[in-house]
Motif scaffolding. Structure first.
Motif, mmCIF file in Angstrom:
data_model
loop_
_atom_site.group_PDB
_atom_site.id
_atom_site.type_symbol
_atom_site.label_atom_id
_atom_site.label_comp_id
_atom_site.label_asym_id
_atom_site.label_seq_id
_atom_site.Cartn_x
_atom_site.Cartn_y
_atom_site.Cartn_z
ATOM 1 N N VAL A 173 -42.697 -12.654 -2.437
ATOM 2 C CA VAL A 173 -41.452 -12.214 -1.949
ATOM 3 C C VAL A 173 -41.118 -13.042 -0.726
ATOM 4 O O VAL A 173 -41.818 -12.898 0.168
ATOM 5 C CB VAL A 173 -41.476 -10.783 -1.602
ATOM 6 N N VAL A 174 -39.902 -13.916 -0.854
ATOM 7 C CA VAL A 174 -39.529 -14.500 0.401
ATOM 8 C C VAL A 174 -38.394 -13.791 1.181
ATOM 9 O O VAL A 174 -37.307 -13.691 0.536
ATOM 10 C CB VAL A 174 -39.020 -15.846 0.080
ATOM 11 N N GLY A 175 -38.854 -13.166 2.237
ATOM 12 C CA GLY A 175 -38.104 -12.344 2.996
ATOM 13 C C GLY A 175 -38.048 -10.872 2.868
ATOM 14 O O GLY A 175 -37.849 -10.379 1.664
ATOM 15 N N ALA A 176 -38.518 -10.168 3.762
ATOM 16 C CA ALA A 176 -38.630 -8.830 3.823
ATOM 17 C C ALA A 176 -37.357 -8.028 4.224
ATOM 18 O O ALA A 176 -37.352 -7.098 5.238
ATOM 19 C CB ALA A 176 -39.789 -8.003 4.607
ATOM 20 N N SER A 177 -36.159 -8.219 3.696
ATOM 21 C CA SER A 177 -34.869 -7.698 3.849
ATOM 22 C C SER A 177 -35.151 -6.410 3.345
ATOM 23 O O SER A 177 -36.137 -5.778 2.661
ATOM 24 C CB SER A 177 -33.880 -8.444 3.051
ATOM 25 N N ARG A 178 -33.779 -5.406 3.028
ATOM 26 C CA ARG A 178 -33.629 -4.221 2.640
ATOM 27 C C ARG A 178 -34.102 -4.498 1.143
ATOM 28 O O ARG A 178 -34.873 -3.517 0.595
ATOM 29 C CB ARG A 178 -32.494 -3.486 3.016
ATOM 30 N N THR A 179 -33.471 -5.368 0.492
ATOM 31 C CA THR A 179 -33.621 -5.651 -1.158
ATOM 32 C C THR A 179 -35.143 -6.060 -1.275
ATOM 33 O O THR A 179 -35.659 -5.539 -2.241
ATOM 34 C CB THR A 179 -32.465 -6.387 -1.426
ATOM 35 N N GLY A 180 -35.527 -6.947 -0.387
ATOM 36 C CA GLY A 180 -36.653 -7.430 -0.604
ATOM 37 C C GLY A 180 -37.788 -6.328 -0.324
ATOM 38 O O GLY A 180 -38.843 -6.311 -1.264
ATOM 39 N N ARG A 181 -37.747 -5.473 0.533
ATOM 40 C CA ARG A 181 -38.662 -4.468 0.438
ATOM 41 C C ARG A 181 -38.477 -3.458 -0.759
ATOM 42 O O ARG A 181 -39.682 -2.795 -1.204
ATOM 43 C CB ARG A 181 -38.324 -3.545 1.793
ATOM 44 N N ALA A 182 -37.369 -3.138 -1.091
ATOM 45 C CA ALA A 182 -37.103 -2.329 -2.145
ATOM 46 C C ALA A 182 -37.824 -2.916 -3.655
ATOM 47 O O ALA A 182 -38.658 -2.412 -4.249
ATOM 48 C CB ALA A 182 -35.847 -1.970 -2.740
ATOM 49 N N ASP A 198 -42.267 -14.262 5.774
ATOM 50 C CA ASP A 198 -41.259 -13.625 6.205
ATOM 51 C C ASP A 198 -41.511 -14.071 8.007
ATOM 52 O O ASP A 198 -42.546 -13.353 8.216
ATOM 53 C CB ASP A 198 -40.870 -12.190 6.106
ATOM 54 N N PRO A 199 -41.091 -14.810 8.628
ATOM 55 C CA PRO A 199 -41.458 -15.252 10.007
ATOM 56 C C PRO A 199 -41.316 -13.927 11.014
ATOM 57 O O PRO A 199 -41.741 -13.943 12.089
ATOM 58 C CB PRO A 199 -40.414 -16.131 10.619
ATOM 59 N N THR A 200 -40.440 -12.893 10.587
ATOM 60 C CA THR A 200 -40.418 -11.921 11.463
ATOM 61 C C THR A 200 -41.458 -10.596 11.388
ATOM 62 O O THR A 200 -41.472 -9.602 11.717
ATOM 63 C CB THR A 200 -38.948 -11.028 11.248
ATOM 64 N N LEU A 201 -42.130 -10.717 10.359
ATOM 65 C CA LEU A 201 -43.438 -9.956 9.913
ATOM 66 C C LEU A 201 -44.609 -10.447 10.758
ATOM 67 O O LEU A 201 -44.948 -11.330 10.978
ATOM 68 C CB LEU A 201 -43.674 -9.811 8.498
ATOM 69 N N THR A 202 -45.456 -9.177 11.070
ATOM 70 C CA THR A 202 -46.728 -9.476 11.487
ATOM 71 C C THR A 202 -47.971 -9.093 10.225
ATOM 72 O O THR A 202 -47.373 -8.554 9.384
ATOM 73 C CB THR A 202 -47.247 -8.824 12.686
ATOM 74 N N PRO A 203 -49.048 -9.573 10.177
ATOM 75 C CA PRO A 203 -49.891 -9.208 9.184
ATOM 76 C C PRO A 203 -49.892 -7.400 8.883
ATOM 77 O O PRO A 203 -49.988 -7.025 7.987
ATOM 78 C CB PRO A 203 -51.096 -9.962 9.524
#
Length: 348
Positions: A173-182, A198-203
């Motif tokens: 999954v490229v990008g943990a957006s709202r849709t990405g998470r769903a 996703d560069p905004t996430l930590t492990p």
């Protein structure tokens, strides 16, 4: 252009802000059906616009001068200084869609106008389409469907690359957006082994989502299905180009229900033409997709006309979010889906 401004019995008791609803009638019927529409009328003093461009119509000037709330949808004109000068009382723009970048300007924030959007209401619908795309690619449905429709012999239609189940499948999954998470939740619940870039996430963030955080190259090289859910930002332009596509394993599938911005379309067409990978796409550089576009002729591509979010339930949720935000505004409470200047810079 139609107008309605009389108080409606049965309101919540909270004041009813003057509201211009710049949403054409067919879309209004989807966003604000039955009780959702009744609730909108109860909580706001609404003027409904039916004609394209009605927001700038001289006849709207008296209402626009009093309007505190503007409800928008796709195609709204840019809310620049000239238009805002005619709406001095405006304090809230509530968008029925997700991206407000095409029409929100710095003038709004400079004048103290709050902005909100209903993208959360679209997440489930788009995630389900991305899931349907995923299953279709794993089972090679575009290839066999195309072969049978094209009149191929039965044994030819059967001769597709190996098919796979989602259970145990490596999905990226490229990008943990709202849709990405769903989407991530859906495929994980069905047994996929999920990685996320996703560069905004930590492990730890990724682990909380049930996924493993990896770099983009590692995700591409190690996934049977790659689903794109990243935002439209300068740094995501052609995030997946010829080099990245070459990293995908033979037989992999690319799912894009996000933005065509993310993929070098010419490079994707060239890679798909080799038959090495498959793709399922809801978004394109040119929309409507031209009749003669090479994507239309490829047997290993599943195409839909940028309608992943358009479910009955999703549209209703979007309308409910807008009404809820107007209620919060009227009551002086914080908005639940506010778009700040900082957030706007990161939104797709």
């Amino acid at each position: 252009m139609t107008g309605s401004a009389e108080p409606v019995a049965g309101g919540s008791g909270t004041r009813r802000p003057v509201t211009v609803v710049d949403v054409p009638r067919p879309l209004r019927a989807q966003f604000f059906p039955d009780r959702v529409g009744e609730r909108l009328a109860a909580v706001a003093e609404c003027t409904l616009l039916d004609e394209p461009g009605a927001l700038t119509h001289p006849g709207l000037a008296p209402v626009l001068a009093r309007a505190e709330v503007l409800v928008t949808t796709w195609g709204v004109p840019r809310l620049d200084a000239d238009l805002l000068d005619r709406a001095p009382a405006l304090r809230l723009v509530a968008h029925t869609g997700a991206s407000v970048k095409p029409f929100v300007t710095g003038e709004l924030f400079a004048r103290g106008v709050a902005v909100t959007q209903a993208g959360q209401g679209m997440a489930r619908a788009v995630a389900e389409v991305a899931l349907a795309f995923t299953l279709a690619l794993l089972h090679r449905l575009p290839r066999v469907d195309h072969a049978l429709h094209a009149g191929a012999e039965w044994h030819v239609a059967e001769a597709v690359p190996p098919r796979h189940e989602l259970l145990g499948c490596p999905v990226g999954v490229v990008g943990a957006s709202r849709t990405g998470r769903a989407y991530l939740e859906l495929v994980r619940l069905l047994g996929a082994e999920v990685s996320v870039a996703d560069p905004t996430l930590t492990p730890a963030d990724a682990a909380a989502l049930g996924a493993r955080l990896v770099a983009l190259d590692e995700l591409l090289a190690g996934s049977r299905i790659v689903a794109l859910h990243a935002p439209t930002l300068p740094e995501t332009r052609h995030l997946v180009g010829a080099r990245e596509l070459a990293l995908l394993p033979d037989g992999a599938g690319l799912v894009n229900t996000a933005r065509s911005w993310l993929v070098d379309e010419a490079a994707l067409v060239a890679e798909l033409a080799t038959g090495r990978i498959d793709a399922a796409l809801d978004v394109f550089d040119d929309e409507p997709l031209p009749v003669g576009h090479p994507l239309r002729a490829l047997p290993n591509v599943l195409l839909t006309p940028h309608q992943a979010a358009g479910t009955v339930q999703g549209r209703r949720r979007q309308g409910e979010i807008v009404v809820d935000e107007i209620v919060r505004y009227a009551a002086g409470r914080p908005l639940a889906h506010a778009v700040t200047p900082e957030l706007l810079a990161r939104l797709g």
